[in-house]
Write an enzyme that holds these catalytic residues in place. Structure first.
Site, PDB file in Angstrom:
ATOM      1  N   GLU A 183     -39.648  32.694 -14.932  1.00 36.55           N
ATOM      2  CA  GLU A 183     -38.677  32.759 -13.841  1.00 36.55           C
ATOM      3  C   GLU A 183     -38.785  34.017 -12.995  1.00 36.55           C
ATOM      4  O   GLU A 183     -38.651  33.974 -11.772  1.00 36.55           O
ATOM      5  CB  GLU A 183     -37.229  32.698 -14.371  1.00 36.55           C
ATOM      6  CG  GLU A 183     -36.921  31.524 -15.233  1.00 36.55           C
ATOM      7  CD  GLU A 183     -37.042  31.886 -16.698  1.00 36.55           C
ATOM      8  OE1 GLU A 183     -37.980  32.626 -17.031  1.00 36.55           O
ATOM      9  OE2 GLU A 183     -36.219  31.413 -17.498  1.00 36.55           O
ATOM     10  N   ASP A 222     -36.907  30.326 -19.681  1.00 46.05           N
ATOM     11  CA  ASP A 222     -35.981  30.687 -20.753  1.00 46.05           C
ATOM     12  C   ASP A 222     -35.708  29.517 -21.706  1.00 46.05           C
ATOM     13  O   ASP A 222     -35.726  28.346 -21.292  1.00 46.05           O
ATOM     14  CB  ASP A 222     -34.658  31.184 -20.169  1.00 46.05           C
ATOM     15  CG  ASP A 222     -34.791  32.571 -19.570  1.00 46.05           C
ATOM     16  OD1 ASP A 222     -35.770  33.268 -19.897  1.00 46.05           O
ATOM     17  OD2 ASP A 222     -33.928  32.965 -18.760  1.00 46.05           O
ATOM     18  N   ASP A 270     -33.305  27.757 -22.860  1.00 44.91           N
ATOM     19  CA  ASP A 270     -32.002  27.100 -22.831  1.00 44.91           C
ATOM     20  C   ASP A 270     -32.031  25.953 -21.827  1.00 44.91           C
ATOM     21  O   ASP A 270     -33.093  25.611 -21.291  1.00 44.91           O
ATOM     22  CB  ASP A 270     -30.894  28.100 -22.485  1.00 44.91           C
ATOM     23  CG  ASP A 270     -31.116  28.781 -21.132  1.00 44.91           C
ATOM     24  OD1 ASP A 270     -32.072  28.412 -20.419  1.00 44.91           O
ATOM     25  OD2 ASP A 270     -30.335  29.682 -20.790  1.00 44.91           O
ATOM     26  N   GLU A 304     -30.872  25.689 -18.733  1.00 46.74           N
ATOM     27  CA  GLU A 304     -31.298  26.062 -17.386  1.00 46.74           C
ATOM     28  C   GLU A 304     -32.794  26.333 -17.348  1.00 46.74           C
ATOM     29  O   GLU A 304     -33.481  25.984 -16.381  1.00 46.74           O
ATOM     30  CB  GLU A 304     -30.518  27.288 -16.908  1.00 46.74           C
ATOM     31  CG  GLU A 304     -29.087  27.010 -16.515  1.00 46.74           C
ATOM     32  CD  GLU A 304     -28.977  25.998 -15.379  1.00 46.74           C
ATOM     33  OE1 GLU A 304     -29.624  26.204 -14.338  1.00 46.74           O
ATOM     34  OE2 GLU A 304     -28.244  25.006 -15.532  1.00 46.74           O
ATOM     35  N   TYR A 319     -32.983  36.880 -26.494  1.00 51.32           N
ATOM     36  CA  TYR A 319     -32.412  36.152 -25.363  1.00 51.32           C
ATOM     37  C   TYR A 319     -30.885  36.251 -25.362  1.00 51.32           C
ATOM     38  O   TYR A 319     -30.243  36.078 -26.400  1.00 51.32           O
ATOM     39  CB  TYR A 319     -32.841  34.691 -25.411  1.00 51.32           C
ATOM     40  CG  TYR A 319     -32.509  33.926 -24.158  1.00 51.32           C
ATOM     41  CD1 TYR A 319     -32.934  34.382 -22.913  1.00 51.32           C
ATOM     42  CD2 TYR A 319     -31.771  32.748 -24.213  1.00 51.32           C
ATOM     43  CE1 TYR A 319     -32.636  33.691 -21.761  1.00 51.32           C
ATOM     44  CE2 TYR A 319     -31.468  32.041 -23.064  1.00 51.32           C
ATOM     45  CZ  TYR A 319     -31.903  32.515 -21.836  1.00 51.32           C
ATOM     46  OH  TYR A 319     -31.589  31.827 -20.691  1.00 51.32           O
ATOM     47  N   ARG A 332     -28.460  34.564 -23.642  1.00 46.15           N
ATOM     48  CA  ARG A 332     -27.568  33.423 -23.402  1.00 46.15           C
ATOM     49  C   ARG A 332     -27.603  32.531 -24.634  1.00 46.15           C
ATOM     50  O   ARG A 332     -28.484  31.694 -24.786  1.00 46.15           O
ATOM     51  CB  ARG A 332     -27.989  32.652 -22.148  1.00 46.15           C
ATOM     52  CG  ARG A 332     -27.790  33.458 -20.870  1.00 46.15           C
ATOM     53  CD  ARG A 332     -28.141  32.665 -19.618  1.00 46.15           C
ATOM     54  NE  ARG A 332     -27.920  33.463 -18.429  1.00 46.15           N
ATOM     55  CZ  ARG A 332     -28.827  34.255 -17.869  1.00 46.15           C
ATOM     56  NH1 ARG A 332     -30.041  34.334 -18.423  1.00 46.15           N
ATOM     57  NH2 ARG A 332     -28.549  34.960 -16.792  1.00 46.15           N
ATOM     58  N   HIS A 388     -30.084  29.098 -30.611  1.00 45.35           N
ATOM     59  CA  HIS A 388     -30.842  30.345 -30.574  1.00 45.35           C
ATOM     60  C   HIS A 388     -30.184  31.376 -31.479  1.00 45.35           C
ATOM     61  O   HIS A 388     -29.025  31.252 -31.866  1.00 45.35           O
ATOM     62  CB  HIS A 388     -30.920  30.891 -29.147  1.00 45.35           C
ATOM     63  CG  HIS A 388     -31.296  29.866 -28.132  1.00 45.35           C
ATOM     64  ND1 HIS A 388     -32.502  29.207 -28.162  1.00 45.35           N
ATOM     65  CD2 HIS A 388     -30.617  29.359 -27.077  1.00 45.35           C
ATOM     66  CE1 HIS A 388     -32.551  28.346 -27.160  1.00 45.35           C
ATOM     67  NE2 HIS A 388     -31.423  28.416 -26.500  1.00 45.35           N
TER      68      HIS A 388
END
Length: 924
Positions: free
Chosen positions: A18, A91, A93, A95, A314, A316, A361
């Site tokens: 990203e 990432d 997740d 998103e 990470y 989130r 996670h």
């Protein structure tokens, strides 16, 4: 280019991430057989116009590249044509999965790329070992996560683009509504309503000090009287308190009971996204957005020993589990730094109590516990170091031994069925995890006796009474939500998800629905009106249970347990019907509903005979809520004959949220002077006073001392201790370590300040004049000497025309770029990490041209993304409100302005412009 190389060898592997910072780090790990490019976040989204999601076509969705994405997509496409394989490394997740899906879909549609091999890889930390392991274990895209993303995006779009136009038409002055945003706003508004109707109750406590035979003191508080346990408000007046004191002064006392026990306190679990935001708010004063931005930098890494490494996992996540190797290393660090007795016999394992937790996670932790905060001081500074230290300490503490406390309670009686007092003490016998970290609290619990060691006494032992002291108190209204307590409440209710909390809180402020003052949320009138409108006409969609149940359904989509389109159908059928029912809703009906909902708060009688709705101007009209093109106000029913108006505030209280509390309000007596202390209201606001009112003074009495209440301190919430602190200002904070001169803190004409060596520095809104310490004061004074030398979030490089560097900074109203003395705000929604030097130069040039300071031309052309975009009007959709009453003062101003100059006709806002104005992370 996004990495260090200018060419790409055919047959190499292409890795997509990203952000450019992440790309730079990973590229160093993978070597020359791989090239890493950044997508700069999402490359496409639903176009902000009607029809992007079509329920009638089984929820077909249109996607369009973002304005700034074409350049990055072209670069990725060019590299993909020469690549043997594409690794999607966004990432780990939902998103991140969605970004990878968008990249794959766009590339598949490009000519010559249909047979390209796509592989999805994920890693929880940006370290060499984690990245290489992910490359060795690729997988396909997760269809369940992608469908969960599509369902959420469609729901947010449908709510935002269906409900917001209804608000614009029916409630002039409103901005937008969102699926989760509106529910969070309701929480804030309902708390404010509780505060406004709050009436403080007086109550008294009785404290006594006893002495044992060997001369040791034993402080205790009255808990029982006449054989009954006292409630908080049992002693409600000074007369009652004095009567109790007289009884105690005449009594003899003995020890009735002694209760001693040992308790163990366990450490808090490691951080999740929400608990990190809460603790960063409590301990560091960080907002949710600032916390996540700082955590992102720590995750993407810094240069250490010639290599860029990620410092935390990470950020989130809602999981509490730690990798086994992390637990082992943590226990080793504890033994090495604190000793073996601080290491528990077995590792601690945590599991979330949240029923909707995904726990996909790890918890947030340092990637290497041996990197202590002290060892990183030369690599990190400011916010980065403070947040890393918080994460490091929490992780270490979560694997440490429990703290052991000795607690003692002593009951002292006057006799059977008469009075009983209790003395409590609590002493830490073994500090355990408390040596490193203790979790903060939003509502401080009663810790009476904490740290107090009581003398040894035995049951039946007589004790002598020294003194008995009555103390006056007043009940306090419920506290306003802070960012920490609001995030905690939303998580408890199952509203939204941790990864969205920061954006939800930010959009509420961006829409001027709430303001953050002294770290507490205050609803604006606009926000209260929107909440009232939604609870009146769309009640189901702002109910906490409904929103939580919808979140659970979306989680079921993520887990592959339910079809995503069935969730959309079920929601849309009921929601579209509810919107249709408001089609024929008139402005009058809206006003009547708002007046009925908010009237009790804005029209409260001061006594039984008052009519709070009687117009003070004409005496025959009835006051009520009115709407204008700029929002709501209070006006007279005899308009236009009577033009009386006033702001939308509680009558006579100027919006201070003091409810029905009467003033002056007695706080108690100053123990030094024995003079009364009161809160009063004057022509310039509320203040505290030491001494009687001027009409109550004797001829020789000194004029009462007064101090204004600082902004943000409610006259209802102020207590005796706070008032005495204010009355004793200015106070000495301490001695400056460099000058040797005293630093003072006080309140002046322009608010709280620091004084040192003849210079003054205003205190920021988040600092308390009564509690600011020497370290913080020295830091603020140092900043003032440097002319406000803030530390940049990012340094973009030197200006193309020479001169000083251009940096990105965090300001009171959001991030901005700065070159010399010239500053320009970043457009709303712009991520700090995506700002380029060209972009910054263009923004600064535009600001310079606007302010007439001259434009410095950049040597490189600015990107298309820096072109000015049409901004929707502040209050869109007010057409059709003709005849709506305007506040008299504003109409007069407009008439005078019109007589001087005839303004050009305003262009009618388009649907697209309105939609862009309302865009936000919650489909707003």
């Amino acid at each position: 280019m996004n990495d260090q190389r200018d060419s790409f060898l055919p047959g190499e592997n292409l890795v997509i991430v990203e952000s450019p910072a992440k790309a730079k780090t990973i590229n160093k790990y993978l070597g020359r057989d791989y090239r890493v490019l950044a997508s700069f976040g999402h490359i496409r989204d639903l176009p902000p116009k009607d029809g992007s999601v079509r329920p009638e076509e089984d929820f077909a969705m249109d996607w369009a590249l973002g304005d700034r994405s074409k350049k990055h997509v072209d670069e990725i496409t060019k590299a993909a044509k020469e690549a043997a394989r594409v690794y999607l490394a966004t990432d780990p997740d939902r998103e991140g999965e969605a970004i990878s899906w968008h990249v794959q879909e766009v590339l598949k549609g490009k000519r010559g790329l249909k047979g390209l091999d796509f592989q999805r890889i994920t890693f929880n930390e940006i370290t060499r070992s984690a990245v290489l392991k992910a490359i060795a274990e690729p997988r396909p895209l997760n269809e369940d996560l992608i469908e969960a993303y599509l369902a959420r995006r469609a729901l947010d779009y449908l709510v935002g683009f269906t409900l917001s136009p209804v608000l614009w038409r029916k409630l002039p002055g409103s901005r937008s509504a969102g699926r989760v945003q509106s529910v969070a706003l309701r929480l804030i508004c309902e708390r404010e309503a509780e505060i406004e109707i709050f009436r403080a109750d007086e109550y008294w406590t009785i404290e006594a000090v006893f002495t044992t035979d060997d001369g040791q003191t034993l402080p205790a508080r009255l808990t029982h009287l006449d054989g009954k346990k006292l409630t908080k408000l049992a002693i409600g007046s000074e007369a009652e308190a004095k009567a109790v004191v007289e009884r105690l002064l005449a009594a003899a006392f003995h020890v009735a009971e002694v209760e001693a026990k040992q308790v163990r306190r366990n450490p808090a679990p490691p951080f999740t996204t929400s608990t990190l935001q809460q603790e960063a708010s409590r301990k560091l004063g960080f907002g949710a957005t600032a916390t996540m931005r700082t955590a992102q930098r720590l995750y993407e890494g810094v240069q250490i020993g010639g290599e860029t490494v990620g410092l935390i996992t990470y950020m989130r996540t809602d999981g509490l589990q730690l990798a086994q190797e992390a637990v082992t290393q943590t226990r080793h660090v504890i033994a090495e730094q604190f000793g073996e007795r601080y290491v528990p016999a077995s590792p601690r394992f945590y599991k979330s109590r949240q029923k909707n937790a995904q726990e996909a996670h790890e918890a947030i932790r340092p990637t290497d516990l041996s990197r202590t905060p002290a060892s990183l001081r030369s690599h990190l500074d400011g916010a980065d170091l403070r947040l890393y230290e918080l994460i490091w300490k929490r992780t270490v503490a979560c694997q440490m031994e429990s703290a052991v406390l000795d607690q003692v309670a002593v009951d002292i009686d006057t006799g059977p069925g008469d009075a009983r007092l209790r003395a409590t003490g609590s002493v830490v016998k073994f500090d355990g995890f408390l040596k490193v970290y203790e979790e903060g609290k939003d509502d401080r619990e009663d810790e009476d006796g904490a740290g107090r060691r009581l003398p040894q006494v035995t049951r039946g032992q007589p004790v002598s009474r020294d003194k008995v002291t009555p103390e006056q108190h007043f009940t306090q209204p419920p506290p306003r939500y802070t960012e920490a307590s609001l995030v905690k409440k939303m998580e408890e209710l199952g509203i939204g998800r941790p990864s969205t909390y920061a954006s939800i809180l930010q959009v509420l402020q961006d829409r001027d629905y709430v303001r953050l003052e002294k770290r507490q949320f205050h609803p604006e009138n606009r926000g209260r009106l929107v909440t009232s409108f939604l609870t009146s006409f769309f009640k189901r969609y702002v109910e906490y249970d409904f929103t939580a149940q919808l979140e659970e359904q979306l989680d079921d989509v993520s887990g592959g347990r339910i079809d995503w389109k069935s969730v959309l159908r079920q929601f849309w059928d009921a929601f579209s019907a509810a919107v249709g029912e408001t089609k024929d809703l008139t402005i009058t009906q809206v006003i009547d509903a708002l007046d009925a909902e908010l009237g009790p708060h804005f029209f409260r009688p001061k006594n039984d005979e008052d009519d709070p709705r009687r117009c003070p101007s004409c005496s025959t009209g009835r006051l009520g809520l009115r709407l204008s093109r700029t929002g709501a106000f209070i006006g007279c029913s005899n308009y236009p004959e009577c033009r009386y108006t006033r702001p939308l505030e509680v009558p006579g209280e100027d919006g201070d949220g003091v409810g029905g509390t009467e003033f002056p309000r007695a706080l108690g007596v100053d123990p030094e002077t024995t003079l009364p202390v009161t809160v009063r209201k004057g022509p310039y606001g509320f203040y505290v006073q030491l001494g009687p009112a001027e009409g109550e003074q004797t001829e020789k009495a000194a004029k009462p001392k007064r101090t204004s209440l600082p902004k943000g301190l409610s006259p209802v919430e102020v207590d005796l201790a706070t008032a005495l602190g204010l009355l004793r200002l200015p106070r000495e904070v301490g001695v400056h370590p460099e000058s040797g001169q005293v630093i003072k803190a006080g309140i002046g004409r322009f608010g709280p300040y620091l004084q040192h060596d003849g210079a003054y520095k205003s205190l920021p809104a988040d600092d308390d004049v009564l509690t600011i310490g020497i370290n913080r004061a020295v830091d603020l004074l140092a900043t003032a000497r440097k002319g406000g030398g803030a530390t940049p979030l990012r340094v973009l490089g030197a200006h193309p025309d020479g001169g000083t560097e251009i940096g990105v900074y965090s300001g009171r109203y959001g991030p901005y770029v700065k070159h010399g003395k010239l500053m320009a705000s970043l457009p709303k929604g712009t991520e700090v990490e995506t700002v380029t030097l060209d972009h910054a130069v263009a923004l600064l040039n535009a600001k310079a041209a606007k302010s007439g300071k001259g434009v410095r031309k950049a040597k490189t052309p600015a990107s298309k993304s820096t072109k000015a975009t049409a901004k929707a009007p502040e209050d869109p959709g007010t057409a059709g409100t003709a005849g709506v009453q305007e506040p008299a003062a504003k109409k007069t101003t407009r008439k005078r302005a019109a007589s001087k100059k005839t303004p050009a006709p305003k262009a009618k806002p388009t649907k697209t412009a309105k939609a862009k104005e309302s865009a936000g992370p919650d489909g707003v």
